[in-house]
Scaffold this motif. Sequence first.
Motif, PDB file in Angstrom:
ATOM      1  N   ILE A 125       0.835  -1.201   0.000  1.00  0.00           N
ATOM      2  CA  ILE A 125       0.000   0.000   0.000  1.00  0.00           C
ATOM      3  C   ILE A 125       0.871   1.253   0.000  1.00  0.00           C
ATOM      4  CG2 ILE A 125      -1.672   1.327   1.373  1.00  0.00           C
ATOM      5  CD1 ILE A 125      -2.827  -1.438   2.248  1.00  0.00           C
ATOM      6  N   LEU A 126       1.960   1.230   0.769  1.00  0.00           N
ATOM      7  CA  LEU A 126       2.888   2.357   0.764  1.00  0.00           C
ATOM      8  C   LEU A 126       3.515   2.528  -0.616  1.00  0.00           C
ATOM      9  CD1 LEU A 126       4.452   4.627   2.092  1.00  0.00           C
ATOM     10  CD2 LEU A 126       6.051   2.925   3.014  1.00  0.00           C
ATOM     11  N   SER A 127       3.937   1.418  -1.226  1.00  0.00           N
ATOM     12  CA  SER A 127       4.504   1.488  -2.581  1.00  0.00           C
ATOM     13  C   SER A 127       3.486   2.056  -3.562  1.00  0.00           C
ATOM     14  CB  SER A 127       4.954   0.104  -3.043  1.00  0.00           C
ATOM     15  OG  SER A 127       6.134  -0.305  -2.391  1.00  0.00           O
ATOM     16  N   ARG A 128       2.244   1.598  -3.456  1.00  0.00           N
ATOM     17  CA  ARG A 128       1.196   2.096  -4.365  1.00  0.00           C
ATOM     18  C   ARG A 128       1.014   3.606  -4.209  1.00  0.00           C
ATOM     19  NH1 ARG A 128      -4.711  -0.302  -3.599  1.00  0.00           N
ATOM     20  NH2 ARG A 128      -4.508   0.953  -1.697  1.00  0.00           N
ATOM     21  N   PHE A 129       1.055   4.082  -2.963  1.00  0.00           N
ATOM     22  CA  PHE A 129       0.937   5.526  -2.726  1.00  0.00           C
ATOM     23  C   PHE A 129       2.055   6.293  -3.436  1.00  0.00           C
ATOM     24  CE2 PHE A 129       2.476   9.138  -0.193  1.00  0.00           C
ATOM     25  CZ  PHE A 129       1.381   9.983  -0.304  1.00  0.00           C
ATOM     26  N   THR A 130       3.276   5.774  -3.370  1.00  0.00           N
ATOM     27  CA  THR A 130       4.415   6.495  -3.969  1.00  0.00           C
ATOM     28  C   THR A 130       4.379   6.481  -5.493  1.00  0.00           C
ATOM     29  OG1 THR A 130       5.906   4.566  -3.992  1.00  0.00           O
ATOM     30  CG2 THR A 130       5.851   5.914  -1.971  1.00  0.00           C
ATOM     31  N   MET A 131       3.627   5.553  -6.079  1.00  0.00           N
ATOM     32  CA  MET A 131       3.608   5.430  -7.542  1.00  0.00           C
ATOM     33  C   MET A 131       3.058   6.673  -8.227  1.00  0.00           C
ATOM     34  SD  MET A 131       2.541   1.408  -7.845  1.00  0.00           S
ATOM     35  CE  MET A 131       3.619   0.188  -7.036  1.00  0.00           C
ATOM     36  N   ARG A 132       2.210   7.422  -7.524  1.00  0.00           N
ATOM     37  CA  ARG A 132       1.644   8.634  -8.134  1.00  0.00           C
ATOM     38  C   ARG A 132       2.719   9.707  -8.381  1.00  0.00           C
ATOM     39  NH1 ARG A 132      -2.544  10.292  -3.585  1.00  0.00           N
ATOM     40  NH2 ARG A 132      -2.659   8.012  -3.468  1.00  0.00           N
ATOM     41  N   PHE A 133       3.849   9.570  -7.704  1.00  0.00           N
ATOM     42  CA  PHE A 133       4.915  10.568  -7.837  1.00  0.00           C
ATOM     43  C   PHE A 133       6.030  10.112  -8.786  1.00  0.00           C
ATOM     44  CE2 PHE A 133       3.195  10.850  -3.491  1.00  0.00           C
ATOM     45  CZ  PHE A 133       2.611  12.110  -3.565  1.00  0.00           C
ATOM     46  N   ALA A 134       5.923   8.891  -9.297  1.00  0.00           N
ATOM     47  CA  ALA A 134       6.973   8.343 -10.156  1.00  0.00           C
ATOM     48  C   ALA A 134       6.797   8.795 -11.598  1.00  0.00           C
ATOM     49  CB  ALA A 134       6.959   6.814 -10.089  1.00  0.00           C
ATOM     50  N   ASP A 135       7.920   8.937 -12.302  1.00  0.00           N
ATOM     51  CA  ASP A 135       7.850   9.236 -13.729  1.00  0.00           C
ATOM     52  C   ASP A 135       7.378   8.024 -14.514  1.00  0.00           C
ATOM     53  OD1 ASP A 135       9.160  12.044 -14.110  1.00  0.00           O
ATOM     54  OD2 ASP A 135      10.430  10.992 -12.665  1.00  0.00           O
ATOM     55  N   HIS A 136       7.670   6.835 -13.975  1.00  0.00           N
ATOM     56  CA  HIS A 136       7.185   5.614 -14.613  1.00  0.00           C
ATOM     57  C   HIS A 136       7.089   4.511 -13.565  1.00  0.00           C
ATOM     58  CE1 HIS A 136       6.191   4.312 -18.736  1.00  0.00           C
ATOM     59  NE2 HIS A 136       6.329   3.101 -18.224  1.00  0.00           N
ATOM     60  N   VAL A 137       6.111   3.642 -13.769  1.00  0.00           N
ATOM     61  CA  VAL A 137       5.901   2.483 -12.905  1.00  0.00           C
ATOM     62  C   VAL A 137       6.071   1.236 -13.757  1.00  0.00           C
ATOM     63  CG1 VAL A 137       4.240   1.227 -11.471  1.00  0.00           C
ATOM     64  CG2 VAL A 137       4.310   3.734 -11.397  1.00  0.00           C
ATOM     65  N   VAL A 138       6.873   0.286 -13.263  1.00  0.00           N
ATOM     66  CA  VAL A 138       7.103  -0.959 -13.992  1.00  0.00           C
ATOM     67  C   VAL A 138       6.590  -2.133 -13.166  1.00  0.00           C
ATOM     68  CG1 VAL A 138       8.799  -2.516 -15.013  1.00  0.00           C
ATOM     69  CG2 VAL A 138       9.129  -0.040 -15.171  1.00  0.00           C
ATOM     70  N   GLY A 149      -3.800  -1.502  -8.910  1.00  0.00           N
ATOM     71  CA  GLY A 149      -4.635  -0.423  -9.407  1.00  0.00           C
ATOM     72  C   GLY A 149      -3.958   0.483 -10.404  1.00  0.00           C
ATOM     73  N   GLN A 150      -2.998  -0.043 -11.168  1.00  0.00           N
ATOM     74  CA  GLN A 150      -2.221   0.764 -12.109  1.00  0.00           C
ATOM     75  C   GLN A 150      -2.525   0.430 -13.567  1.00  0.00           C
ATOM     76  OE1 GLN A 150       0.062   3.252 -10.951  1.00  0.00           O
ATOM     77  NE2 GLN A 150      -1.071   2.756  -9.076  1.00  0.00           N
ATOM     78  N   ARG A 151      -3.543  -0.373 -13.789  1.00  0.00           N
ATOM     79  CA  ARG A 151      -3.803  -0.851 -15.148  1.00  0.00           C
ATOM     80  C   ARG A 151      -4.088   0.303 -16.118  1.00  0.00           C
ATOM     81  NH1 ARG A 151      -8.514  -5.202 -15.708  1.00  0.00           N
ATOM     82  NH2 ARG A 151      -9.594  -3.436 -14.752  1.00  0.00           N
ATOM     83  N   ASN A 152      -4.735   1.365 -15.622  1.00  0.00           N
ATOM     84  CA  ASN A 152      -5.085   2.497 -16.489  1.00  0.00           C
ATOM     85  C   ASN A 152      -4.127   3.681 -16.334  1.00  0.00           C
ATOM     86  OD1 ASN A 152      -7.402   1.166 -17.520  1.00  0.00           O
ATOM     87  ND2 ASN A 152      -8.530   1.693 -15.659  1.00  0.00           N
ATOM     88  N   ASN A 153      -3.016   3.457 -15.664  1.00  0.00           N
ATOM     89  CA  ASN A 153      -2.021   4.503 -15.505  1.00  0.00           C
ATOM     90  C   ASN A 153      -1.198   4.609 -16.786  1.00  0.00           C
ATOM     91  OD1 ASN A 153       0.138   6.155 -14.834  1.00  0.00           O
ATOM     92  ND2 ASN A 153       0.658   5.087 -12.941  1.00  0.00           N
ATOM     93  N   PRO A 154      -1.257   5.747 -17.482  1.00  0.00           N
ATOM     94  CA  PRO A 154      -0.513   5.862 -18.752  1.00  0.00           C
ATOM     95  C   PRO A 154       1.000   5.829 -18.559  1.00  0.00           C
ATOM     96  CG  PRO A 154      -1.417   7.988 -18.102  1.00  0.00           C
ATOM     97  CD  PRO A 154      -1.994   6.981 -17.157  1.00  0.00           C
ATOM     98  N   ARG A 155       1.455   6.007 -17.311  1.00  0.00           N
ATOM     99  CA  ARG A 155       2.895   5.974 -17.028  1.00  0.00           C
ATOM    100  C   ARG A 155       3.325   4.624 -16.454  1.00  0.00           C
ATOM    101  NH1 ARG A 155       3.611   8.675 -12.972  1.00  0.00           N
ATOM    102  NH2 ARG A 155       1.486   9.317 -12.488  1.00  0.00           N
ATOM    103  N   ALA A 156       2.488   3.618 -16.627  1.00  0.00           N
ATOM    104  CA  ALA A 156       2.809   2.272 -16.129  1.00  0.00           C
ATOM    105  C   ALA A 156       2.933   1.303 -17.297  1.00  0.00           C
ATOM    106  CB  ALA A 156       1.735   1.787 -15.165  1.00  0.00           C
ATOM    107  N   THR A 157       3.858   0.371 -17.161  1.00  0.00           N
ATOM    108  CA  THR A 157       4.076  -0.603 -18.229  1.00  0.00           C
ATOM    109  C   THR A 157       4.495  -1.935 -17.618  1.00  0.00           C
ATOM    110  OG1 THR A 157       5.161  -0.910 -20.365  1.00  0.00           O
ATOM    111  CG2 THR A 157       6.547  -0.159 -18.563  1.00  0.00           C
ATOM    112  N   VAL A 158       4.465  -2.967 -18.435  1.00  0.00           N
ATOM    113  CA  VAL A 158       4.909  -4.305 -18.027  1.00  0.00           C
ATOM    114  C   VAL A 158       6.218  -4.625 -18.721  1.00  0.00           C
ATOM    115  CG1 VAL A 158       4.425  -6.789 -18.119  1.00  0.00           C
ATOM    116  CG2 VAL A 158       2.583  -5.170 -17.581  1.00  0.00           C
ATOM    117  N   ILE A 159       7.213  -4.999 -17.934  1.00  0.00           N
ATOM    118  CA  ILE A 159       8.449  -5.563 -18.474  1.00  0.00           C
ATOM    119  C   ILE A 159       8.616  -6.927 -17.807  1.00  0.00           C
ATOM    120  CG2 ILE A 159      10.955  -5.378 -18.655  1.00  0.00           C
ATOM    121  CD1 ILE A 159      10.681  -2.372 -18.687  1.00  0.00           C
ATOM    122  N   TYR A 160       8.518  -7.955 -18.600  1.00  0.00           N
ATOM    123  CA  TYR A 160       8.570  -9.307 -18.052  1.00  0.00           C
ATOM    124  C   TYR A 160       9.956  -9.650 -17.522  1.00  0.00           C
ATOM    125  CZ  TYR A 160       3.938 -10.518 -19.905  1.00  0.00           C
ATOM    126  OH  TYR A 160       2.589 -10.576 -20.143  1.00  0.00           O
TER     127      TYR A 160
END
Length: 358
Positions: A125-138, A149-160
């Motif tokens: 939950i703490l990590s999720r809170f900080t994600m709003r301040f990140a330039d990108h979430v992986v 809850g990051q599926r619709n975040n345009p700054r989030a992506t999947v790297i396998y």
Amino acid sequence: MHVILIADGMPAGGTERQIVALLRGLRQECPRITSHFGVLAKGGAREQEAYYWADHRFMVPRSNPYDLRLAWSLRRYVRAHGIDIIHTFGAIADLSGVITARLCGTKLVNGSIRSARRRLTRRDILSRFTMRFADHVVANSRAGLHAFGQRNNPRATVIYNGIDLADYAEVVSHHSDSPYLCMVGNFTAKKDHQALLEAFVLVLRSYPTYHLVLVGQGPTEAACRRLIEERGLSDHVDMVTNCHEPAPYIKGADVCILLSPDGEGLSNVILEYCALKKPVVATNKGGTPEIIEHGKSGVLVDSHLPAEVGQAIMGLIADPERRAKLAAHAHQVAVDKFNCTRMTAAYARLYDQICPAD
């Protein structure tokens, strides 16, 4: 370009293995990127390996797990070494990364989505809170993006996750006088060893020569030992609790299993099974279906009921040709989709995207 990776800890887990793989990939394949690495909790099994592959070490002064002096030390390091990107793994690293990035104007990548739990922990939950301040979430899986809850975040992506298949080319099988099944996973509530043991009781009724090898360590080990005694399995179950390199045990198994009640983000263990050309039985949750296609590269079970798990295992024991086909396809998936070169290249592109060269 200078990138610093900061981790909360470096135990012998899947996330930590991927951090090492990324540092190694950057060193070997991306000489234009200079890597730096620091870890908060000292003494982890993979700490020295990470330091070995990093170009520079950031030595973190810290007196307790929540010592946020890290942010001020990190600020000084970032300014002194001209760091362009801070890449964090873990809640405290995430929080310190946010503070430092704000103070220094540095780009921030949050890499803490490594699971796909139905219920997030406090650290999640703490990590999720900080994600709003990140330039990108992986995230390492689509299931992980959804869970956080990051599926619709345009700054989030999947790297396998990436796996270096060359590491498994010369693995020698563990010697056993009997055919055996194998599950690699620490003895915690995140893995359902008890369900596998109950299913194994059913397997033995039809295949009495089989053994089961459980590789891992953790707090539920004692409960598993009690269940083994209660079910009369002592002569057929081997618990390997002092092993950090399970590949030989995987290599010698007829079938490899991973039962995870809450699913996985993207399981490194399943990738190892695939790399070693083993047929897989796994839980149909989390990111596992992103690796294993049911009936084509493995068998996915929807529940951990003994009958369902036992039937899936016995179906593979009874059909060596099917085992071989599933294993071959799973191996090809690892080659095509989950190799280290592909993972490293994806991170390098991301770094270039958020911090383009002048």
